[in-house]
Design an enzyme around this catalytic site. Structure first.
Site, PDB file in Angstrom:
ATOM      1  N   GLY A 171     -61.953  30.315  -8.984  1.00 62.72           N
ATOM      2  CA  GLY A 171     -61.181  30.532  -7.753  1.00 62.72           C
ATOM      3  C   GLY A 171     -60.984  29.249  -6.971  1.00 62.72           C
ATOM      4  N   ARG A 211     -73.436  25.077 -15.079  1.00 59.91           N
ATOM      5  CA  ARG A 211     -73.380  24.731 -13.652  1.00 59.91           C
ATOM      6  C   ARG A 211     -74.660  24.036 -13.177  1.00 59.91           C
ATOM      7  NH1 ARG A 211     -70.355  29.893 -10.745  1.00 59.91           N
ATOM      8  NH2 ARG A 211     -68.260  28.997 -10.807  1.00 59.91           N
ATOM      9  N   GLY A 225     -64.342  29.676 -15.219  1.00 59.85           N
ATOM     10  CA  GLY A 225     -64.361  31.095 -15.553  1.00 59.85           C
ATOM     11  C   GLY A 225     -64.070  31.377 -17.012  1.00 59.85           C
ATOM     12  N   LYS A 264     -53.982  39.315 -14.137  1.00 58.03           N
ATOM     13  CA  LYS A 264     -53.068  39.663 -13.053  1.00 58.03           C
ATOM     14  C   LYS A 264     -52.252  38.490 -12.558  1.00 58.03           C
ATOM     15  CE  LYS A 264     -55.546  43.386 -10.730  1.00 58.03           C
ATOM     16  NZ  LYS A 264     -56.286  43.592  -9.478  1.00 58.03           N
TER      17      LYS A 264
HETATM   18  C1  3PG Z   1     -67.975  31.671  -8.557  1.00 55.37           C
HETATM   19  O1  3PG Z   1     -68.754  32.000  -9.459  1.00 55.37           O
HETATM   20  O2  3PG Z   1     -66.752  31.853  -8.625  1.00 55.37           O
HETATM   21  C2  3PG Z   1     -68.527  30.992  -7.352  1.00 55.37           C
HETATM   22  O3  3PG Z   1     -69.897  30.788  -7.482  1.00 55.37           O
HETATM   23  C3  3PG Z   1     -68.195  31.772  -6.098  1.00 55.37           C
HETATM   24  O4  3PG Z   1     -68.766  33.049  -6.152  1.00 55.37           O
HETATM   25  P1  3PG Z   1     -68.106  34.230  -5.309  1.00 55.37           P
HETATM   26  O5  3PG Z   1     -66.760  34.504  -5.924  1.00 55.37           O
HETATM   27  O6  3PG Z   1     -69.050  35.388  -5.416  1.00 55.37           O
HETATM   28  O7  3PG Z   1     -67.958  33.732  -3.885  1.00 55.37           O
END
Ligand code: 3PG
Ligand code: MG
Length: 378
Positions: free
Chosen positions: A346, A41, A323, A178
């Protein structure tokens, strides 16, 4: 005007020589005991930082790290990130963790005022956090000339491209624990994909919905009706035909889709891995989010490895949500063999689901944003 066209880009900023630019980055990197385990990142933000420096701007980066809950916590200090950033991009300032102040997550006006004080422009390159309506993301564009950075722009182009004009066959490969976490994106993708491939722990709720005994495998009973509805939607949904897991006696075994009592599934089996890889090989566009099994444990890594290898080998345009799937690709050394690895988990799912994010809406309302002929936004 389309969602994308109304977003200001770096070239829409006023001249920057000698000016201070606040850059919201997502430097929420994985850490192990104060050490950065993956600087992806940080590296991903370099094109934007270097472009701004090339214009003669002073760059001030700001990010969150972890979830320190609105007060200073030395475990989440930016020191290690600052040191790595200084190596990769000398001369850049980095503020302390934004989430050390409760005003960040509360989107507090006084905190925004402090962030923009002394700044001449704002750049958002924090794709991974663009689904959070937090102060540093939605606040600065209300007053400062603002733009998407290169990373954010590429994420938006790739992910909105999947929604709006994918090459067919378009296949979405979904895994992870999930189904409830991914339901929104599954429903949104169902309209545009030609096939869904379901692995990971979430496959057991689908298998249960088909009436298969799943032993002690993870299941979300309250999602069984939803899975039945999805299975009846008429879309092609590929589920595993075999499962690897741990039997009641503790041994690792492979079964079909009927698991014995006490058995717990942890990966898709070899037949499923080959079938899923074929689907990926025959596609023209593939979006992958979520591992096929518990790949951190070598005994349950084969399914995820097979999908990762097919992602690398297919001629399809390949996009990996952030992720765990990005970590799996990196673990197998294949992260440079797909077309786009998203920096957001997300955020990528929410953008695919809704076609917009709070961070993007804020940029479209910035004082320097391109306006359509009618003067309306969006
Ligand atoms: C992540 O790692 O998904 C983003 O940096 C957002 O972090 P957060 O889910 O703690 O808001
Ligand atoms: Mg390829």
């Amino acid at each position: 005007m389309s969602t994308r066209a109304a977003l200001p880009v770096l070239e829409d900023l006023p001249p920057l020589a000698g000016h201070r630019v606040l850059v919201r980055t997502d430097f929420n990197v994985p850490m192990d005991g104060g050490r950065i385990t993956d600087d992806f990142r940080i590296r991903a933000a370099l094109p934007t930082i270097q472009w701004l420096q090339g214009q003669g701007a002073s760059v001030v980066c700001a990010s969150h790290l972890g979830r320190p809950k609105g007060k200073p916590d030395p475990r989440w200090s930016m020191d290690a990130v600052r040191a790595r950033l200084a190596e990769l991009a000398p001369g850049v300032e980095l503020l302390e963790n934004l989430r050390f102040d409760a005003g960040e997550e509360a989107n507090d006006a006084a905190f925004v005022a402090r962030l923009v004080d002394g700044m001449d422009a704002y750049v958002d390159d924090a794709f991974g956090a663009a689904h959070r309506a937090h102060a540093s993301i939605v606040g600065p564009p209300r007053t400062l000339p603002s733009a998407m950075g290169r990373l954010l722009a590429r994420e938006v182009d790739v992910l909105l491209g999947l929604r709006d004009h994918p090459k067919h066959p378009f296949v979405a490969v979904l895994g992870g624990a999930k189904i409830s976490d991914k339901l929104g994106v599954v429903e949104a993708l169902l309209d545009v994909v030609d096939a869904l491939v379901i692995g990971g722990a979430m496959c057991f709720t689908f298998l249960a919905a088909q009436g298969n005994p799943i032993g002690d495998s993870l299941c979300e009973p309250d999602q069984i009706d939803t899975c039945r509805r999805l299975l009846a939607s008429g879309k092609t949904i590929h589920l595993p035909e075999d499962i690897i897991g741990v039997a009641a006696d503790g041994s690792v075994q492979t079964w079909g889709t009927h698991l014995p009592a006490g058995a717990k599934g942890f990966d898709i089996g070899p037949g499923s891995a080959a079938a899923f890889a074929d689907v990926v090989m025959d596609a023209r566009t593939v979006f992958w989010n979520g591992p096929m099994g518990m790949f951190e444990d070598e005994r349950f890594a084969a399914g995820t490895r097979a999908v990762a290898q097919a992602m690398a080998d297919t001629r399809a345009f390949t996009v990996v949500g952030g992720g765990d799937s990005a970590a799996a690709l990196a673990q197998f050394g294949l992260d440079d063999q797909v077309d786009h690895v998203s920096t957001g988990g997300g955020a990528s799912l929410e953008l695919l689901e809704l076609g917009d994010l709070p961070g993007l809406a804020a940029l479209r309302a910035a004082p320097n944003a391109p306006r359509s002929a009618s003067g309306s936004e969006g």
